[in-house]
Design an enzyme around this catalytic site. Structure first.
Site, PDB file in Angstrom:
ATOM      1  N   PRO A   1     -40.392  55.784  36.271  1.00 37.15           N
ATOM      2  CA  PRO A   1     -40.138  56.629  37.435  1.00 37.15           C
ATOM      3  C   PRO A   1     -41.034  56.219  38.606  1.00 37.15           C
ATOM      4  CG  PRO A   1     -40.254  57.983  35.477  1.00 37.15           C
ATOM      5  CD  PRO A   1     -40.665  56.605  35.078  1.00 37.15           C
ATOM      6  N   GLU A   2     -40.405  55.789  39.670  1.00 41.91           N
ATOM      7  CA  GLU A   2     -41.105  55.466  40.910  1.00 41.91           C
ATOM      8  C   GLU A   2     -40.750  56.551  41.922  1.00 41.91           C
ATOM      9  OE1 GLU A   2     -40.549  51.316  42.020  1.00 41.91           O
ATOM     10  OE2 GLU A   2     -40.126  50.774  39.947  1.00 41.91           O
TER      11      GLU A   2
ATOM     12  N   LYS B   1     -46.149  58.859  42.798  1.00 42.68           N
ATOM     13  CA  LYS B   1     -45.258  58.983  41.639  1.00 42.68           C
ATOM     14  C   LYS B   1     -45.583  60.198  40.793  1.00 42.68           C
ATOM     15  CE  LYS B   1     -45.331  53.953  41.356  1.00 42.68           C
ATOM     16  NZ  LYS B   1     -45.735  52.811  40.530  1.00 42.68           N
TER      17      LYS B   1
ATOM     18  N   ARG C   1     -45.702  41.327  34.843  1.00 37.45           N
ATOM     19  CA  ARG C   1     -44.490  42.093  35.139  1.00 37.45           C
ATOM     20  C   ARG C   1     -43.417  41.174  35.709  1.00 37.45           C
ATOM     21  NH1 ARG C   1     -48.407  46.724  35.746  1.00 37.45           N
ATOM     22  NH2 ARG C   1     -48.305  46.792  33.500  1.00 37.45           N
TER      23      ARG C   1
END
Length: 294
Positions: free
Chosen positions: A2-3, A61, A284
Site C-alpha cells: 500500500p502506497e 503511507k 527492488r
DNA sequence: CATATGTCCTGAGAGC
DNA sequence: TGCTCTCAGGACATAT
C-alpha cells in the site's frame, strides 16, 4: 505495497467512522506471529474503549485516527496491511477489529447490544495483514510528532512543489528512483509508483538526483501528482498477487493503467518501439522504457 | 553526515 | 506428490 493511493483509498472508505465512539476492540487469536502493537494489546484496548473518532488523516503511507483525547491511532500497513470498513472473507489474517457505535442513542451498553445484533447503527474498522509486517500504534501527541512529524516524514507527494522537491533531493548523489521512495524526503511513494512516475516524467530511474535539471524536476513533480491522482481515482493498484483489496474483495483499478510496472518484455505503450526493461535497485525491481527514459 | 545493506513475515510459484 | 528454494517490498536498525 500500500502506497499513497491505496492508503488514501482506505482512508476514504472508513471516513464514516468519524463522530462514532469505540465500543469494542477485538484481536482475533491465530497461530500467526502477532503484528506490532504499541502499547501492547490489553493497554491499547483499554485506552481505545470509549474514545470518539474526531478525524481520519493520512500521513504518507500511514493512516491516522484522531481521537477525542488528542491521542492518535496510527495504522501502518507496510507490505500487506489493509484497513477495511467491512469484514474480509479471509478471517485468518484479521489482526484487529474496532467496533464503533453512533452516539445519538447514547449509552455504550445499548451500543454494545447493537454491535452484537450485527452492528446496525454503528460501524467497524478491520485491520487485515497477511504477512504481519504492519503496526498499530496509539500515541500521545508528542509521540505522534516523533513518529510522523516533519523530522521523520517529508511533505506529502500530492502537496510538494517542484522547487521543494528539487531543494530536498537536488544535491543527493542517490539514484532518483531510490530517492523518490525516501519518506523523509517526500512522503507516500513506494516501489510501484516510483517506476510509474519516472516513466511519465521521461526520466531514467538510475540517474543520480544531482544530475537532474530544473525542467526534469518539474516534470517529475507534475508526473507525481498526476499519476497519484489517477491512481486514487481508480482506487489504487491490485498487483498480480491479489493482496490489495477494497471493501468486499473489490480490486483496485490502476493496475490496468500501469505503463511499466510488472510489464517486463512487453511493448512500451507510449512509444510502441521499445520493450519494458527491468533491473534491480536497492533489492527492488525497477521497470522502465529504455526509449522513453534516457 | 550521507548512503547502502540486512531484517522482519507469509504465501505463491518454480524447480526437481 | 511434496519438498525446498526464491521472491514480493514497507520501514527501520545497523553497517560502511
Amino acid at each position: 505495497m500500500p502506497e499513497l493511493p491505496e492508503v488514501e483509498t482506505m482512508r476514504r472508505a472508513i471516513l464514516p467512522a468519524i463522530g462514532h465512539r469505540i465500543v469494542a476492540v477485538v484481536a482475533p487469536r491465530s497461530g500467526l506471529r502477532p503484528i506490532t502493537f504499541q502499547p501492547h494489546l490489553p493497554k491499547l484496548r483499554r485506552r481505545l474503549l470509549g474514545r470518539t473518532v474526531r478525524g481520519i488523516d493520512r500521513c504518507g503511507k500511514r493512516l491516522v485516527l484522531e481521537l477525542d483525547d488528542a491521542s492518535r491511532l496510527v495504522i501502518e500497513p507496510r507490505m500487506t496491511g489493509l484497513v477495511l470498513p467491512d469484514e474480509p472473507l479471509d478471517h485468518a489474517h484479521i489482526r484487529l477489529v474496532i467496533h464503533l457505535a453512533g452516539q445519538l442513542a447514547g449509552e455504550a451498553k445499548a451500543a454494545k447490544h447493537r454491535v452484537q445484533d450485527g452492528h446496525r447503527a454503528g460501524c467497524s474498522i478491520y485491520y487485515w495483514d497477511q504477512r504481519g509486517l504492519g503496526a498499530v500504534r496509539l500515541l500521545s501527541l508528542s509521540q505522534f510528532w516523533q513518529l510522523c512529524g516533519p523530522a521523520r516524514i517529508g511533505p506529502d507527494a500530492l502537496e510538494i512543489s517542484a522547487a521543494e522537491l528539487q531543494q530536498r533531493l537536488g544535491h543527493s548523489r542517490r539514484q532518483v528512483k531510490v530517492a523518490l521512495m525516501d519518506q523523509q524526503a517526500v512522503a507516500g511513494i513506494g516501489n510501484i509508483y516510483a517506476s510509474e512516475i519516472l516513466h511519465r516524467a521521461g526520466v531514467h530511474p538510475a540517474v543520480p538526483c544531482c544530475r537532474l535539471d530544473d525542467v526534469q524536476w518539474l516534470a517529475i513533480q507534475k508526473a507525481m501528482r498526476s499519476v497519484l491522482h489517477d491512481a486514487i481515482r481508480c482506487g489504487g493498484s491490485t498487483l498480480r498477487d491479489g493482496t490489495y483489496r477494497r471493501s468486499g474483495r473489490q480490486e483496485g483499478g490502476f493496475q490496468q493503467h500501469h505503463q511499466v510496472y510488472d510489464r517486463e518484455g512487453q511493448l512500451c505503450l507510449r512509444c510502441r518501439q521499445a520493450r519494458i526493461a527491468r533491473f534491480v535497485q536497492g533489492q527492488r525491481s525497477t521497470y522502465f522504457c529504455p526509449n522513453c527514459q534516457k
